[in-house]
Design a protein around this motif. Structure first.
Motif, mmCIF file in Angstrom:
data_model
loop_
_atom_site.group_PDB
_atom_site.id
_atom_site.type_symbol
_atom_site.label_atom_id
_atom_site.label_comp_id
_atom_site.label_asym_id
_atom_site.label_seq_id
_atom_site.Cartn_x
_atom_site.Cartn_y
_atom_site.Cartn_z
ATOM 1 N N ALA A 14 0.834 -1.208 0.000
ATOM 2 C CA ALA A 14 0.000 0.000 0.000
ATOM 3 C C ALA A 14 0.866 1.255 0.000
ATOM 4 O O ALA A 14 0.512 2.261 -0.621
ATOM 5 C CB ALA A 14 -0.929 -0.005 1.211
ATOM 6 N N THR A 15 2.015 1.189 0.669
ATOM 7 C CA THR A 15 2.941 2.330 0.708
ATOM 8 C C THR A 15 3.532 2.572 -0.680
ATOM 9 O O THR A 15 3.602 3.713 -1.152
ATOM 10 C CB THR A 15 4.040 2.087 1.760
ATOM 11 N N VAL A 16 3.954 1.503 -1.347
ATOM 12 C CA VAL A 16 4.471 1.608 -2.721
ATOM 13 C C VAL A 16 3.374 2.128 -3.647
ATOM 14 O O VAL A 16 3.613 3.016 -4.479
ATOM 15 C CB VAL A 16 5.023 0.245 -3.211
ATOM 16 N N ALA A 17 2.168 1.613 -3.507
ATOM 17 C CA ALA A 17 1.042 2.036 -4.357
ATOM 18 C C ALA A 17 0.759 3.530 -4.187
ATOM 19 O O ALA A 17 0.459 4.223 -5.168
ATOM 20 C CB ALA A 17 -0.197 1.211 -4.049
ATOM 21 N N MET A 18 0.866 4.039 -2.969
ATOM 22 C CA MET A 18 0.636 5.470 -2.734
ATOM 23 C C MET A 18 1.722 6.288 -3.440
ATOM 24 O O MET A 18 1.434 7.331 -4.049
ATOM 25 C CB MET A 18 0.616 5.778 -1.234
ATOM 26 N N GLY A 19 2.957 5.828 -3.404
ATOM 27 C CA GLY A 19 4.032 6.506 -4.136
ATOM 28 C C GLY A 19 3.764 6.525 -5.629
ATOM 29 O O GLY A 19 3.964 7.553 -6.298
ATOM 30 N N LYS A 20 3.294 5.408 -6.160
ATOM 31 C CA LYS A 20 2.966 5.339 -7.595
ATOM 32 C C LYS A 20 1.817 6.283 -7.932
ATOM 33 O O LYS A 20 1.809 6.913 -8.999
ATOM 34 C CB LYS A 20 2.594 3.907 -7.991
ATOM 35 N N GLN A 21 0.850 6.383 -7.026
ATOM 36 C CA GLN A 21 -0.293 7.281 -7.251
ATOM 37 C C GLN A 21 0.192 8.737 -7.330
ATOM 38 O O GLN A 21 -0.243 9.495 -8.202
ATOM 39 C CB GLN A 21 -1.310 7.103 -6.123
ATOM 40 N N VAL A 22 1.107 9.111 -6.445
ATOM 41 C CA VAL A 22 1.653 10.472 -6.468
ATOM 42 C C VAL A 22 2.409 10.701 -7.778
ATOM 43 O O VAL A 22 2.256 11.740 -8.422
ATOM 44 C CB VAL A 22 2.551 10.723 -5.240
ATOM 45 N N ALA A 23 3.206 9.721 -8.206
ATOM 46 C CA ALA A 23 3.958 9.843 -9.460
ATOM 47 C C ALA A 23 3.017 10.039 -10.647
ATOM 48 O O ALA A 23 3.316 10.821 -11.560
ATOM 49 C CB ALA A 23 4.828 8.608 -9.679
ATOM 50 N N ASP A 37 10.178 8.448 11.463
ATOM 51 C CA ASP A 37 11.225 7.708 12.154
ATOM 52 C C ASP A 37 11.887 6.705 11.222
ATOM 53 O O ASP A 37 11.351 6.388 10.150
ATOM 54 C CB ASP A 37 10.632 6.941 13.351
ATOM 55 N N LEU A 38 13.024 6.172 11.641
ATOM 56 C CA LEU A 38 13.667 5.087 10.899
ATOM 57 C C LEU A 38 12.664 3.947 10.752
ATOM 58 O O LEU A 38 11.984 3.584 11.720
ATOM 59 C CB LEU A 38 14.908 4.582 11.642
ATOM 60 N N GLY A 39 12.538 3.422 9.550
ATOM 61 C CA GLY A 39 11.626 2.309 9.314
ATOM 62 C C GLY A 39 10.174 2.695 9.103
ATOM 63 O O GLY A 39 9.308 1.830 8.960
ATOM 64 N N ALA A 40 9.882 3.990 9.039
ATOM 65 C CA ALA A 40 8.489 4.432 8.901
ATOM 66 C C ALA A 40 7.943 4.255 7.486
ATOM 67 O O ALA A 40 6.738 4.338 7.277
ATOM 68 C CB ALA A 40 8.348 5.893 9.327
ATOM 69 N N GLY A 41 8.824 4.027 6.501
ATOM 70 C CA GLY A 41 8.347 3.788 5.140
ATOM 71 C C GLY A 41 8.757 4.844 4.123
ATOM 72 O O GLY A 41 8.236 4.861 3.003
ATOM 73 N N LYS A 42 9.685 5.712 4.475
ATOM 74 C CA LYS A 42 10.094 6.783 3.555
ATOM 75 C C LYS A 42 10.697 6.224 2.269
ATOM 76 O O LYS A 42 10.312 6.627 1.176
ATOM 77 C CB LYS A 42 11.090 7.726 4.252
ATOM 78 N N THR A 43 11.616 5.283 2.398
ATOM 79 C CA THR A 43 12.237 4.696 1.200
ATOM 80 C C THR A 43 11.231 3.830 0.443
ATOM 81 O O THR A 43 11.240 3.802 -0.791
ATOM 82 C CB THR A 43 13.499 3.893 1.579
ATOM 83 N N THR A 44 10.349 3.158 1.135
ATOM 84 C CA THR A 44 9.318 2.347 0.491
ATOM 85 C C THR A 44 8.393 3.234 -0.344
ATOM 86 O O THR A 44 8.072 2.909 -1.494
ATOM 87 C CB THR A 44 8.511 1.564 1.544
ATOM 88 N N PHE A 45 7.984 4.364 0.215
ATOM 89 C CA PHE A 45 7.159 5.325 -0.526
ATOM 90 C C PHE A 45 7.924 5.825 -1.753
ATOM 91 O O PHE A 45 7.377 5.895 -2.862
ATOM 92 C CB PHE A 45 6.774 6.498 0.385
ATOM 93 N N THR A 46 9.203 6.140 -1.563
ATOM 94 C CA THR A 46 10.033 6.633 -2.670
ATOM 95 C C THR A 46 10.142 5.580 -3.769
ATOM 96 O O THR A 46 10.121 5.912 -4.956
ATOM 97 C CB THR A 46 11.429 7.044 -2.169
ATOM 98 N N ARG A 47 10.241 4.314 -3.389
ATOM 99 C CA ARG A 47 10.274 3.235 -4.382
ATOM 100 C C ARG A 47 9.044 3.323 -5.282
ATOM 101 O O ARG A 47 9.132 3.183 -6.499
ATOM 102 C CB ARG A 47 10.344 1.866 -3.702
ATOM 103 N N GLY A 48 7.889 3.570 -4.692
ATOM 104 C CA GLY A 48 6.664 3.706 -5.473
ATOM 105 C C GLY A 48 6.718 4.884 -6.422
ATOM 106 O O GLY A 48 6.299 4.784 -7.576
ATOM 107 N N VAL A 49 7.257 6.015 -5.953
ATOM 108 C CA VAL A 49 7.381 7.198 -6.818
ATOM 109 C C VAL A 49 8.295 6.880 -7.997
ATOM 110 O O VAL A 49 7.947 7.122 -9.160
ATOM 111 C CB VAL A 49 7.919 8.418 -6.023
ATOM 112 N N VAL A 50 9.464 6.314 -7.717
ATOM 113 C CA VAL A 50 10.445 6.024 -8.773
ATOM 114 C C VAL A 50 9.871 4.998 -9.759
ATOM 115 O O VAL A 50 9.984 5.164 -10.979
ATOM 116 C CB VAL A 50 11.775 5.544 -8.152
ATOM 117 N N GLN A 51 9.227 3.962 -9.248
ATOM 118 C CA GLN A 51 8.598 2.976 -10.129
ATOM 119 C C GLN A 51 7.458 3.607 -10.926
ATOM 120 O O GLN A 51 7.239 3.260 -12.083
ATOM 121 C CB GLN A 51 8.087 1.782 -9.320
#
Length: 154
Positions: A14-23, A37-51
């Motif tokens: 869902a975090t990746v999907a939200m990044g893709k939606q923003v992209a 915080d560390l582990g909160a999902g920042k890089t996971t969200f970014t993965r969605g944006v980049v993908q």
């Protein structure tokens, strides 16, 4: 022109999907700050944006290199992780201003460490834990950001 939007993300997908939606919403450049915080999902969200902009390979956190560039067909996406930045002035030495063109997508983790060397964001996003889920809160800080948030609300 401040707008806000929040959502709960059940899991990593869902975090990746939200990044893709923003992209999918972004038609030209944007500066996105990510807080949490560390582990909160920042890089996971970014993965969605980049993908979402067409990258098919791995998306890793640039913790030691400070920036990971993705030069893609639709846009250049630059993923910054300033967690290990010792002094904001180091950003000037690496030519940080060259990355922030009007057409580029710049996603910045730990932006508070960048001081005055990074531009004001279009979107200020905070990820946090709520039980087993994550909560994501979007706040716009520009007209461009407000347009993105308005489309997320639909």
């Amino acid at each position: 022109m401040t707008r806000s939007f929040e959502s709960h993300l059940n899991d990593e997908l869902a975090t990746v999907a939200m990044g893709k939606q923003v992209a999918a919403i972004i038609k030209q450049g944007a500066v996105i700050y990510l807080h949490g915080d560390l582990g909160a999902g920042k890089t996971t969200f970014t993965r969605g944006v980049v993908q979402g902009f067409g990258h098919t390979g791995k998306v890793k956190s640039p913790t030691y290199t400070l920036v990971e560039p993705y030069e893609l067909e639709r846009a250049n996406v630059y993923h910054f992780d300033l967690y290990r930045l010792g002094d904001p002035e180091e950003l000037e030495f690496m030519g940080i201003r060259d990355y922030f063109s009007p057409q580029a997508i710049c996603v910045v983790e730990w932006p508070e460490k960048g001081g005055e060397f990074i531009p004001v964001p279009d979107l200020d996003i905070t990820l946090s834990y709520v039980g087993d889920e994550r909560k994501i809160v979007f706040k716009s800080t520009s007209e461009r950001g407000a347009a993105i948030v308005d489309k997320l609300k639909k």
